[in-house]
Design a protein around this motif. Structure first.
Motif, PDB file in Angstrom:
ATOM      1  N   ALA A   1     -18.359 -19.717  56.972  1.00 48.14           N
ATOM      2  CA  ALA A   1     -17.517 -19.458  56.565  1.00 48.14           C
ATOM      3  C   ALA A   1     -18.194 -17.475  56.353  1.00 48.14           C
ATOM      4  CB  ALA A   1     -17.465 -19.914  54.750  1.00 48.14           C
ATOM      5  N   ILE A   2     -17.420 -17.117  57.477  1.00 47.74           N
ATOM      6  CA  ILE A   2     -17.105 -15.768  57.452  1.00 47.74           C
ATOM      7  C   ILE A   2     -16.019 -15.016  55.847  1.00 47.74           C
ATOM      8  CG2 ILE A   2     -16.354 -13.331  58.186  1.00 47.74           C
ATOM      9  CD1 ILE A   2     -17.926 -15.831  59.903  1.00 47.74           C
ATOM     10  N   LEU A   3     -16.985 -14.457  55.123  1.00 48.03           N
ATOM     11  CA  LEU A   3     -16.810 -13.813  53.936  1.00 48.03           C
ATOM     12  C   LEU A   3     -16.134 -12.340  54.108  1.00 48.03           C
ATOM     13  CD1 LEU A   3     -18.738 -15.244  51.155  1.00 48.03           C
ATOM     14  CD2 LEU A   3     -17.083 -16.244  52.314  1.00 48.03           C
ATOM     15  N   LEU A   4     -14.874 -12.643  54.273  1.00 48.34           N
ATOM     16  CA  LEU A   4     -14.358 -11.268  54.520  1.00 48.34           C
ATOM     17  C   LEU A   4     -13.939 -10.597  53.903  1.00 48.34           C
ATOM     18  CD1 LEU A   4     -13.636  -8.546  57.082  1.00 48.34           C
ATOM     19  CD2 LEU A   4     -11.048 -10.384  56.634  1.00 48.34           C
ATOM     20  N   VAL A   5     -14.981  -9.129  52.706  1.00 49.19           N
ATOM     21  CA  VAL A   5     -15.181  -8.901  51.030  1.00 49.19           C
ATOM     22  C   VAL A   5     -14.109  -7.120  51.783  1.00 49.19           C
ATOM     23  CG1 VAL A   5     -16.078  -7.670  49.636  1.00 49.19           C
ATOM     24  CG2 VAL A   5     -17.159  -9.465  51.274  1.00 49.19           C
ATOM     25  N   ASP A   6     -13.476  -7.345  50.871  1.00 57.28           N
ATOM     26  CA  ASP A   6     -12.446  -5.788  50.421  1.00 57.28           C
ATOM     27  C   ASP A   6     -11.209  -5.123  51.784  1.00 57.28           C
ATOM     28  OD1 ASP A   6     -13.138  -6.429  48.102  1.00 57.28           O
ATOM     29  OD2 ASP A   6     -14.506  -4.834  47.668  1.00 57.28           O
ATOM     30  N   PRO A   7     -11.036  -5.534  52.575  1.00 57.23           N
ATOM     31  CA  PRO A   7     -10.384  -5.614  53.670  1.00 57.23           C
ATOM     32  C   PRO A   7      -9.185  -4.618  53.752  1.00 57.23           C
ATOM     33  CG  PRO A   7      -9.706  -7.582  53.700  1.00 57.23           C
ATOM     34  CD  PRO A   7     -10.386  -7.493  52.804  1.00 57.23           C
TER      35      PRO A   7
ATOM     36  N   VAL B   1     -18.951  -9.541  55.623  1.00 59.00           N
ATOM     37  CA  VAL B   1     -18.734  -8.399  56.040  1.00 59.00           C
ATOM     38  C   VAL B   1     -17.697  -7.503  55.159  1.00 59.00           C
ATOM     39  CG1 VAL B   1     -19.891  -9.897  58.441  1.00 59.00           C
ATOM     40  CG2 VAL B   1     -16.935  -9.989  57.912  1.00 59.00           C
ATOM     41  N   GLY B   2     -17.819  -6.415  55.705  1.00 60.42           N
ATOM     42  CA  GLY B   2     -16.108  -5.743  55.182  1.00 60.42           C
ATOM     43  C   GLY B   2     -16.502  -4.375  54.526  1.00 60.42           C
ATOM     44  N   LEU B   3     -16.157  -4.336  53.446  1.00 60.57           N
ATOM     45  CA  LEU B   3     -17.023  -2.875  52.359  1.00 60.57           C
ATOM     46  C   LEU B   3     -17.898  -3.284  51.394  1.00 60.57           C
ATOM     47  CD1 LEU B   3     -13.692  -1.615  54.567  1.00 60.57           C
ATOM     48  CD2 LEU B   3     -16.562  -0.341  54.616  1.00 60.57           C
ATOM     49  N   LEU B   4     -18.189  -2.078  50.268  1.00 62.72           N
ATOM     50  CA  LEU B   4     -19.046  -1.495  51.635  1.00 62.72           C
ATOM     51  C   LEU B   4     -20.468  -1.885  51.266  1.00 62.72           C
ATOM     52  CD1 LEU B   4     -18.003   1.712  49.546  1.00 62.72           C
ATOM     53  CD2 LEU B   4     -18.037   1.460  51.508  1.00 62.72           C
ATOM     54  N   ALA B   5     -21.189  -1.610  52.411  1.00 65.24           N
ATOM     55  CA  ALA B   5     -23.097  -2.543  52.645  1.00 65.24           C
ATOM     56  C   ALA B   5     -23.397  -2.304  51.380  1.00 65.24           C
ATOM     57  CB  ALA B   5     -23.631  -1.502  53.390  1.00 65.24           C
TER      58      ALA B   5
ATOM     59  N   ALA C   1     -20.341   2.266  54.831  1.00 62.55           N
ATOM     60  CA  ALA C   1     -20.739   2.497  53.664  1.00 62.55           C
ATOM     61  C   ALA C   1     -20.053   4.036  53.390  1.00 62.55           C
ATOM     62  CB  ALA C   1     -22.620   2.820  53.239  1.00 62.55           C
ATOM     63  N   PHE C   2     -20.249   4.772  52.427  1.00 67.92           N
ATOM     64  CA  PHE C   2     -20.640   6.302  52.221  1.00 67.92           C
ATOM     65  C   PHE C   2     -21.564   7.249  53.145  1.00 67.92           C
ATOM     66  CE2 PHE C   2     -18.289   5.789  48.016  1.00 67.92           C
ATOM     67  CZ  PHE C   2     -17.209   4.882  48.622  1.00 67.92           C
ATOM     68  N   ARG C   3     -23.073   6.529  53.924  1.00 65.70           N
ATOM     69  CA  ARG C   3     -23.633   7.441  54.190  1.00 65.70           C
ATOM     70  C   ARG C   3     -24.698   6.410  54.276  1.00 65.70           C
ATOM     71  NH1 ARG C   3     -24.134   9.171  48.797  1.00 65.70           N
ATOM     72  NH2 ARG C   3     -26.488   9.097  48.789  1.00 65.70           N
ATOM     73  N   PRO C   4     -25.404   7.261  55.557  1.00 66.87           N
ATOM     74  CA  PRO C   4     -25.861   6.865  57.020  1.00 66.87           C
ATOM     75  C   PRO C   4     -27.681   5.740  55.567  1.00 66.87           C
ATOM     76  CG  PRO C   4     -25.539   8.228  57.457  1.00 66.87           C
ATOM     77  CD  PRO C   4     -25.080   8.659  56.140  1.00 66.87           C
ATOM     78  N   GLU C   5     -28.076   6.387  55.566  1.00 66.98           N
ATOM     79  CA  GLU C   5     -29.105   6.326  53.898  1.00 66.98           C
ATOM     80  C   GLU C   5     -28.600   5.031  53.215  1.00 66.98           C
ATOM     81  OE1 GLU C   5     -28.227  10.588  52.628  1.00 66.98           O
ATOM     82  OE2 GLU C   5     -27.402   9.379  54.431  1.00 66.98           O
ATOM     83  N   MET C   6     -27.333   4.782  53.019  1.00 65.17           N
ATOM     84  CA  MET C   6     -26.906   3.712  51.968  1.00 65.17           C
ATOM     85  C   MET C   6     -26.623   2.787  52.782  1.00 65.17           C
ATOM     86  SD  MET C   6     -23.636   5.505  50.231  1.00 65.17           S
ATOM     87  CE  MET C   6     -24.497   6.536  48.647  1.00 65.17           C
ATOM     88  N   MET C   7     -26.826   2.482  54.434  1.00 63.54           N
ATOM     89  CA  MET C   7     -26.074   1.740  55.581  1.00 63.54           C
ATOM     90  C   MET C   7     -28.377   1.060  55.602  1.00 63.54           C
ATOM     91  SD  MET C   7     -23.731   0.654  56.704  1.00 63.54           S
ATOM     92  CE  MET C   7     -23.778   0.512  58.558  1.00 63.54           C
ATOM     93  N   HIS C   8     -28.650   1.842  55.053  1.00 63.49           N
ATOM     94  CA  HIS C   8     -30.086   1.782  56.023  1.00 63.49           C
ATOM     95  C   HIS C   8     -30.712   1.249  54.843  1.00 63.49           C
ATOM     96  CE1 HIS C   8     -34.812   3.087  57.216  1.00 63.49           C
ATOM     97  NE2 HIS C   8     -34.581   2.819  56.012  1.00 63.49           N
TER      98      HIS C   8
END
Length: 209
Positions: A11-17, A142-146, A173-180
């Protein structure tokens, strides 16, 4: 990698699209936009969802609580995200911002889980029951926020015994650091696989990663 993705059990869980997250004019889009455009979020989400539907994998919508007047106001300890929602009225029910992005609309037969109040799509919802009733063993989140709802939902899925996949460029995410933090520091402690959209689409097509 030796992970396999049987479409019948994936299943692809598509979060908060929501439009507020993904559309120009959305309340939160300006904060998401720089990272979203850098990773190609919208195009990658389209690829993930489209590929899943093409091979017969499940697409499951995992929506956040749509704000309504009075939400959180009488709570003893709303979390920081809930306080922000209370102030800006994100995903307000009955508004354009609280509707799913036009490219990510549920099709007949696709599950839309009960709305989650916090950050996990599993906590206090029917998501686990729905997945089990459809024979799902593997989830791709997948979806938001990471670093909030994606991470919380994916961690909870791991605790419940699911095989968990994160997709680096099908979230933002709001900042690259959050994605990292989400993909390099935290994700490897609970996710069974962390892929790119290209890798995932290939894996779904072949049944392997």
């Amino acid at each position: 990698m030796s992970d396999t993705y049987d479409p019948r059990r994936t299943a692809i869980l598509l979060v908060d699209p929501y439009n507020d997250f993904l559309s120009e004019g959305g309340l939160i889009w300006p904060r998401v936009e720089p990272v979203a455009k850098e990773v190609g979020l919208l195009g990658n989400l389209r690829s993930v969802v489209g590929s899943a539907r093409e091979v017969g994998a499940h697409v499951v919508f995992v929506p956040h609580r749509r704000w309504e007047p009075g939400d959180y106001e009488a709570w003893d300890h709303p979390n920081p995200s809930q306080r922000s929602i209370m102030e800006r009225h994100s995903f307000a029910r009955g508004t354009w911002g609280g509707e799913f992005h036009p490219d990510f609309q549920p099709r007949p037969g696709e599950v839309v889980a009960h709305e989650h109040w916090g950050q996990s799509g599993f906590a206090n919802t029917d998501l686990d029951v729905q997945l089990k009733q459809h024979g799902i063993t593997h989830v791709v989140v997948v979806g938001l926020l990471a670093n909030t709802c994606i991470e919380s939902t994916a961690r909870f899925a791991m605790e419940l015994g699911y095989h968990v996949t994160l997709v680096r460029d099908a979230t933002a995410a709001f900042r690259p650091e959050m994605m990292h933090a989400a993909h390099e520091l935290n994700g490897p402690t609970f996710a069974h696989a962390i892929l790119t959209t290209e890798d995932l689409v290939a894996a779904l097509g072949s049944g392997k990663a």
